[in-house]
Design a protein around this motif. Structure first.
Motif, PDB file in Angstrom:
ATOM      1  N   GLN A  63     -26.518  14.412  -7.778  1.00 13.49           N
ATOM      2  CA  GLN A  63     -26.674  12.872  -7.952  1.00 13.49           C
ATOM      3  C   GLN A  63     -27.173  12.488  -9.327  1.00 13.49           C
ATOM      4  O   GLN A  63     -26.363  11.485  -9.792  1.00 13.49           O
ATOM      5  CB  GLN A  63     -27.331  12.383  -6.593  1.00 13.49           C
ATOM      6  N   LYS A  64     -28.034  12.943  -9.507  1.00 14.42           N
ATOM      7  CA  LYS A  64     -28.949  12.685 -10.610  1.00 14.42           C
ATOM      8  C   LYS A  64     -28.146  12.961 -11.763  1.00 14.42           C
ATOM      9  O   LYS A  64     -27.772  12.137 -12.506  1.00 14.42           O
ATOM     10  CB  LYS A  64     -30.241  13.202 -10.787  1.00 14.42           C
ATOM     11  N   HIS A  66     -24.880  13.135 -12.103  1.00 10.61           N
ATOM     12  CA  HIS A  66     -23.574  12.436 -12.104  1.00 10.61           C
ATOM     13  C   HIS A  66     -23.810  10.836 -12.204  1.00 10.61           C
ATOM     14  O   HIS A  66     -22.993  10.232 -12.017  1.00 10.61           O
ATOM     15  CB  HIS A  66     -22.827  12.951 -11.003  1.00 10.61           C
ATOM     16  N   LEU A  68     -25.233   9.056  -9.904  1.00  6.54           N
ATOM     17  CA  LEU A  68     -25.126   8.377  -8.558  1.00  6.54           C
ATOM     18  C   LEU A  68     -26.610   8.165  -8.209  1.00  6.54           C
ATOM     19  O   LEU A  68     -27.683   8.423  -8.691  1.00  6.54           O
ATOM     20  CB  LEU A  68     -24.596   9.682  -7.503  1.00  6.54           C
ATOM     21  N   ARG A  69     -26.523   7.357  -6.999  1.00 10.46           N
ATOM     22  CA  ARG A  69     -27.986   6.811  -6.420  1.00 10.46           C
ATOM     23  C   ARG A  69     -28.470   8.082  -5.649  1.00 10.46           C
ATOM     24  O   ARG A  69     -27.899   8.901  -5.069  1.00 10.46           O
ATOM     25  CB  ARG A  69     -27.484   5.857  -5.381  1.00 10.46           C
ATOM     26  N   GLN A  77     -19.474   7.915  -2.727  1.00 11.19           N
ATOM     27  CA  GLN A  77     -19.347   8.385  -4.076  1.00 11.19           C
ATOM     28  C   GLN A  77     -19.711   9.814  -4.472  1.00 11.19           C
ATOM     29  O   GLN A  77     -19.385  10.474  -5.194  1.00 11.19           O
ATOM     30  CB  GLN A  77     -20.403   7.325  -4.741  1.00 11.19           C
ATOM     31  N   THR A  78     -20.578  10.351  -3.709  1.00 16.95           N
ATOM     32  CA  THR A  78     -21.163  11.687  -3.820  1.00 16.95           C
ATOM     33  C   THR A  78     -20.158  12.675  -3.565  1.00 16.95           C
ATOM     34  O   THR A  78     -19.773  13.511  -4.131  1.00 16.95           O
ATOM     35  CB  THR A  78     -22.467  12.038  -3.000  1.00 16.95           C
ATOM     36  N   ALA A  81     -17.629  12.656  -6.325  1.00 18.19           N
ATOM     37  CA  ALA A  81     -17.907  13.194  -7.258  1.00 18.19           C
ATOM     38  C   ALA A  81     -17.909  14.787  -7.258  1.00 18.19           C
ATOM     39  O   ALA A  81     -17.208  15.511  -7.796  1.00 18.19           O
ATOM     40  CB  ALA A  81     -19.195  12.866  -7.952  1.00 18.19           C
TER      41      ALA A  81
END
Length: 176
Positions: A63-64, A66, A68-69, A77-78, A81
């Protein structure tokens, strides 16, 4: 826009999403997550379907990376991705899996003469085509796409190796 195009767009959208999962969840959807993380280069030693602390650390790192939250929860979203950036041939595929690599698999099946739709969803028709391909090439015909099946589908070209991604292991307090 035609009806077929709407159906294809809806199927492709479905191929890049998934059920929201949280740390400590378990089941086949977590196993798919772990396979995706491993395909992206994260150290997931055992794909066991349990969303434990190592899987959570890998999710947070992904997440970091890309933008993302960073919450350790795998939401729309994850999933998008993970599934849209996975390189074909870097994970084992089976019935029910979805993503860019499944979309490419279906394209390779078409090139090899199979009539499957390119939806990005590993459905029953895709599995039957894989089983037939495996039988013709004298492989174990289980409908699971491993590195050998990928290589033969590509005409003998080997699969790419996923890059190794470091991530923080809080229990060891070091980079691995």
């Amino acid at each position: 826009m035609t009806l077929n195009q709407k159906i294809t767009d809806t199927a492709c959208d479905a191929a890049f999403t998934g059920k929201e999962i949280h740390p400590w969840d378990s089941g086949p959807v977590v196993a798919e997550l772990q396979g995706l993380l491993r395909a992206h280069g994260y150290t997931i030693r055992i794909i066991d379907g349990d969303f434990g602390s190592l899987t959570e650390a890998a999710v947070r790192s992904f997440q970091k990376k890309h933008g993302l939250r960073i919450n350790g929860v795998v939401g729309p979203q994850t999933w998008a991705a993970l599934k849209s950036t996975v390189q074909p041939g870097t994970r084992v595929l089976r019935l029910g899996y979805t993503g860019n690599d499944v979309y490419e698999l279906q394209g390779l099946l078409q090139v090899n003469g199979y009539e499957v739709s390119r939806t990005g969803i590993f459905d029953r028709k895709t599995k039957l085509a894989i089983k037939d391909f495996q039988q013709k090439h004298k492989l174990k015909d289980n409908g699971i796409v491993n590195s050998i099946t990928w290589t033969l589908l590509r005409g003998g070209y080997p699969q790419p190796t996923p890059p190794k991604e470091p991530f923080w292991l809080p229990s060891f307090l070091k980079w691995r």
